[in-house]
Design a protein around this motif. Structure first.
Motif, PDB file in Angstrom:
ATOM      1  N   ALA A  78       0.843  -1.215   0.000  1.00 16.19           N
ATOM      2  CA  ALA A  78       0.000   0.000   0.000  1.00 16.19           C
ATOM      3  C   ALA A  78       0.873   1.257   0.000  1.00 16.19           C
ATOM      4  O   ALA A  78       0.571   2.229  -0.708  1.00 16.19           O
ATOM      5  N   THR A  79       1.959   1.259   0.767  1.00 17.80           N
ATOM      6  CA  THR A  79       2.882   2.404   0.794  1.00 17.80           C
ATOM      7  C   THR A  79       3.535   2.561  -0.566  1.00 17.80           C
ATOM      8  O   THR A  79       3.622   3.672  -1.106  1.00 17.80           O
ATOM      9  N   TYR A  80       3.982   1.427  -1.147  1.00 15.17           N
ATOM     10  CA  TYR A  80       4.601   1.476  -2.469  1.00 15.17           C
ATOM     11  C   TYR A  80       3.636   2.094  -3.488  1.00 15.17           C
ATOM     12  O   TYR A  80       4.013   2.956  -4.279  1.00 15.17           O
ATOM     13  N   GLU A  81       2.382   1.654  -3.454  1.00 12.37           N
ATOM     14  CA  GLU A  81       1.396   2.169  -4.420  1.00 12.37           C
ATOM     15  C   GLU A  81       1.127   3.652  -4.225  1.00 12.37           C
ATOM     16  O   GLU A  81       0.952   4.390  -5.196  1.00 12.37           O
ATOM     17  N   GLU A  82       1.130   4.105  -2.971  1.00  9.29           N
ATOM     18  CA  GLU A  82       0.942   5.528  -2.703  1.00  9.29           C
ATOM     19  C   GLU A  82       2.125   6.343  -3.225  1.00  9.29           C
ATOM     20  O   GLU A  82       1.944   7.395  -3.841  1.00  9.29           O
ATOM     21  N   LEU A  83       3.325   5.852  -2.980  1.00  9.07           N
ATOM     22  CA  LEU A  83       4.531   6.524  -3.479  1.00  9.07           C
ATOM     23  C   LEU A  83       4.544   6.535  -5.008  1.00  9.07           C
ATOM     24  O   LEU A  83       4.894   7.543  -5.630  1.00  9.07           O
ATOM     25  N   PHE A  84       4.136   5.417  -5.613  1.00 14.86           N
ATOM     26  CA  PHE A  84       4.054   5.296  -7.067  1.00 14.86           C
ATOM     27  C   PHE A  84       3.110   6.364  -7.633  1.00 14.86           C
ATOM     28  O   PHE A  84       3.408   7.017  -8.637  1.00 14.86           O
ATOM     29  N   ALA A  85       1.965   6.551  -6.962  1.00  9.25           N
ATOM     30  CA  ALA A  85       0.982   7.541  -7.420  1.00  9.25           C
ATOM     31  C   ALA A  85       1.541   8.964  -7.319  1.00  9.25           C
ATOM     32  O   ALA A  85       1.176   9.831  -8.116  1.00  9.25           O
ATOM     33  N   MET A  86       2.427   9.206  -6.348  1.00  6.76           N
ATOM     34  CA  MET A  86       3.009  10.545  -6.159  1.00  6.76           C
ATOM     35  C   MET A  86       4.014  10.879  -7.258  1.00  6.76           C
ATOM     36  O   MET A  86       4.083  12.012  -7.721  1.00  6.76           O
ATOM     37  N   GLN A  87       4.829   9.904  -7.666  1.00  6.35           N
ATOM     38  CA  GLN A  87       5.856  10.146  -8.680  1.00  6.35           C
ATOM     39  C   GLN A  87       6.473   8.824  -9.079  1.00  6.35           C
ATOM     40  O   GLN A  87       6.775   7.997  -8.228  1.00  6.35           O
ATOM     41  N   HIS A  88       6.661   8.602 -10.368  1.00  5.39           N
ATOM     42  CA  HIS A  88       7.430   7.458 -10.861  1.00  5.39           C
ATOM     43  C   HIS A  88       7.854   7.735 -12.292  1.00  5.39           C
ATOM     44  O   HIS A  88       7.271   8.585 -12.961  1.00  5.39           O
ATOM     45  N   LYS A  89       8.887   7.022 -12.723  1.00  8.84           N
ATOM     46  CA  LYS A  89       9.311   7.095 -14.118  1.00  8.84           C
ATOM     47  C   LYS A  89       9.966   5.780 -14.488  1.00  8.84           C
ATOM     48  O   LYS A  89      10.485   5.066 -13.637  1.00  8.84           O
ATOM     49  N   VAL A  90       9.910   5.474 -15.786  1.00  4.19           N
ATOM     50  CA  VAL A  90      10.532   4.248 -16.277  1.00  4.19           C
ATOM     51  C   VAL A  90      11.963   4.578 -16.660  1.00  4.19           C
ATOM     52  O   VAL A  90      12.224   5.555 -17.363  1.00  4.19           O
ATOM     53  N   GLU A  91      12.901   3.765 -16.142  1.00  2.00           N
ATOM     54  CA  GLU A  91      14.317   3.927 -16.473  1.00  2.00           C
ATOM     55  C   GLU A  91      14.888   2.553 -16.771  1.00  2.00           C
ATOM     56  O   GLU A  91      14.873   1.689 -15.902  1.00  2.00           O
ATOM     57  N   ASP A  92      15.376   2.350 -17.990  1.00  2.00           N
ATOM     58  CA  ASP A  92      15.994   1.070 -18.378  1.00  2.00           C
ATOM     59  C   ASP A  92      15.115  -0.136 -18.044  1.00  2.00           C
ATOM     60  O   ASP A  92      15.591  -1.132 -17.510  1.00  2.00           O
ATOM     61  N   GLY A  93      13.827  -0.031 -18.301  1.00  2.00           N
ATOM     62  CA  GLY A  93      12.928  -1.157 -18.081  1.00  2.00           C
ATOM     63  C   GLY A  93      12.515  -1.368 -16.635  1.00  2.00           C
ATOM     64  O   GLY A  93      11.810  -2.319 -16.321  1.00  2.00           O
ATOM     65  N   ALA A  94      12.934  -0.496 -15.733  1.00  2.00           N
ATOM     66  CA  ALA A  94      12.539  -0.588 -14.331  1.00  2.00           C
ATOM     67  C   ALA A  94      11.754   0.669 -13.967  1.00  2.00           C
ATOM     68  O   ALA A  94      11.962   1.725 -14.556  1.00  2.00           O
ATOM     69  N   ILE A  95      10.864   0.549 -12.999  1.00  2.00           N
ATOM     70  CA  ILE A  95      10.085   1.711 -12.550  1.00  2.00           C
ATOM     71  C   ILE A  95      10.747   2.282 -11.313  1.00  2.00           C
ATOM     72  O   ILE A  95      10.873   1.620 -10.287  1.00  2.00           O
ATOM     73  N   SER A  96      11.191   3.514 -11.450  1.00  2.00           N
ATOM     74  CA  SER A  96      11.901   4.223 -10.393  1.00  2.00           C
ATOM     75  C   SER A  96      10.955   5.210  -9.725  1.00  2.00           C
ATOM     76  O   SER A  96      10.237   5.949 -10.407  1.00  2.00           O
ATOM     77  N   ILE A  97      10.938   5.198  -8.406  1.00  2.00           N
ATOM     78  CA  ILE A  97      10.137   6.156  -7.638  1.00  2.00           C
ATOM     79  C   ILE A  97      11.103   7.036  -6.867  1.00  2.00           C
ATOM     80  O   ILE A  97      11.935   6.529  -6.110  1.00  2.00           O
ATOM     81  N   GLY A  98      11.007   8.340  -7.073  1.00  2.00           N
ATOM     82  CA  GLY A  98      11.873   9.273  -6.359  1.00  2.00           C
ATOM     83  C   GLY A  98      11.243   9.693  -5.046  1.00  2.00           C
ATOM     84  O   GLY A  98      10.098  10.123  -5.011  1.00  2.00           O
ATOM     85  N   LEU A  99      12.010   9.554  -3.959  1.00  2.00           N
ATOM     86  CA  LEU A  99      11.523   9.928  -2.630  1.00  2.00           C
ATOM     87  C   LEU A  99      11.917  11.349  -2.255  1.00  2.00           C
ATOM     88  O   LEU A  99      11.318  11.942  -1.356  1.00  2.00           O
ATOM     89  N   GLY A 100      12.937  11.895  -2.914  1.00  2.90           N
ATOM     90  CA  GLY A 100      13.493  13.197  -2.537  1.00  2.90           C
ATOM     91  C   GLY A 100      12.594  14.368  -2.889  1.00  2.90           C
ATOM     92  O   GLY A 100      11.582  14.221  -3.584  1.00  2.90           O
ATOM     93  N   ASP A 101      13.003  15.560  -2.433  1.00  4.09           N
ATOM     94  CA  ASP A 101      12.187  16.764  -2.633  1.00  4.09           C
ATOM     95  C   ASP A 101      12.121  17.214  -4.088  1.00  4.09           C
ATOM     96  O   ASP A 101      11.212  17.938  -4.467  1.00  4.09           O
ATOM     97  N   LYS A 102      13.056  16.762  -4.930  1.00  4.45           N
ATOM     98  CA  LYS A 102      13.006  17.100  -6.368  1.00  4.45           C
ATOM     99  C   LYS A 102      12.176  16.069  -7.142  1.00  4.45           C
ATOM    100  O   LYS A 102      12.040  16.153  -8.345  1.00  4.45           O
ATOM    101  N   ALA A 103      11.640  15.084  -6.429  1.00  8.58           N
ATOM    102  CA  ALA A 103      10.843  14.034  -7.073  1.00  8.58           C
ATOM    103  C   ALA A 103       9.470  14.009  -6.393  1.00  8.58           C
ATOM    104  O   ALA A 103       8.808  15.033  -6.310  1.00  8.58           O
ATOM    105  N   GLY A 104       9.072  12.856  -5.871  1.00 11.49           N
ATOM    106  CA  GLY A 104       7.744  12.724  -5.283  1.00 11.49           C
ATOM    107  C   GLY A 104       7.615  13.259  -3.873  1.00 11.49           C
ATOM    108  O   GLY A 104       6.511  13.511  -3.396  1.00 11.49           O
ATOM    109  N   GLY A 105       8.742  13.398  -3.184  1.00  8.59           N
ATOM    110  CA  GLY A 105       8.701  13.923  -1.823  1.00  8.59           C
ATOM    111  C   GLY A 105       8.142  12.940  -0.802  1.00  8.59           C
ATOM    112  O   GLY A 105       7.668  13.334   0.250  1.00  8.59           O
ATOM    113  N   GLY A 106       8.211  11.642  -1.085  1.00  3.61           N
ATOM    114  CA  GLY A 106       7.626  10.637  -0.199  1.00  3.61           C
ATOM    115  C   GLY A 106       8.577  10.049   0.831  1.00  3.61           C
ATOM    116  O   GLY A 106       8.275   9.016   1.433  1.00  3.61           O
ATOM    117  N   LEU A 107       9.712  10.713   1.067  1.00  9.24           N
ATOM    118  CA  LEU A 107      10.717  10.162   1.980  1.00  9.24           C
ATOM    119  C   LEU A 107      10.158   9.900   3.380  1.00  9.24           C
ATOM    120  O   LEU A 107      10.399   8.842   3.959  1.00  9.24           O
TER     121      LEU A 107
END
Length: 179
Positions: free
Chosen positions: A125-154
């Motif tokens: 559930a936490t992963y899905e919430e973070l995913f909804a906040m911000q994600h991007k595909v990089e080299d076939g993997a889905i990356s979720i940014g936790l930092g303030d320049k990304a989703g801010g979900g740290l």
């Protein structure tokens, strides 16, 4: 356990001089990491397999993060990630581990000098919430940014880590000799 004298002789001179950090020595001695340094290597490599799917806590997913020594040290001391990286990616599953390892294997470049890949078990559930906040595909993997320049979900991620006892472990170390 530790490499034999003949394994160390086979390493490059530089790899042989790579001194492990105390927590790395401890994980190697305890059998949680295995030495996988190859002949002529300039770095020491310590590896652990990913957590088998049947051992992942129910309702959780595995995510991976490449980290430098300061961030790893902070995690080991506090059980949380520090608020020090603007993007601070986590990447899910085996594709995520493969992507995280690229940063240690020299196939991806960042300025944080990653030495360690950490596996985290986080609630789905936490992963899905973070995913909804911000994600991007990089080299076939889905990356979720936790930092303030990304989703801010740290903060959310760190709170989830506090709910899972031993919710993280080191699965890859690349230790270079001091230059």
């Amino acid at each position: 356990g530790s490499p034999s004298a003949s394994q160390l002789r086979g390493m490059g001179k530089k790899g042989r001089k790579a001194k492990l950090l105390p927590h790395e020595e401890e994980l190697l001695r305890a059998g949680f990491l295995n030495e996988r340094t190859h002949e002529g290597a300039t770095s020491r490599w310590l590896v652990a397999p990913s957590t088998p799917s049947e051992d992942i806590p129910n309702g959780h997913t595995l995510v991976y993060r490449p980290m430098g020594d300061a961030e790893t040290s902070f995690l080991l001391q506090t059980g949380c990630l520090p608020d020090t990286q603007p993007y601070q990616a986590i990447i899910e599953g085996e594709a995520g581990r493969a992507y995280a390892e690229k940063f240690l294997r020299g196939m991806k470049k960042v300025d944080t000098s990653p030495t360690t890949v950490v596996e985290f078990a986080v609630p789905q559930a936490t992963y899905e919430e973070l995913f909804a906040m911000q994600h991007k595909v990089e080299d076939g993997a889905i990356s979720i940014g936790l930092g303030d320049k990304a989703g801010g979900g740290l903060t959310m991620f760190n709170e989830a880590l506090q709910m899972v006892p031993s919710g993280f472990r080191i699965v890859l170390v690349k230790r270079r000799p001091k230059s």
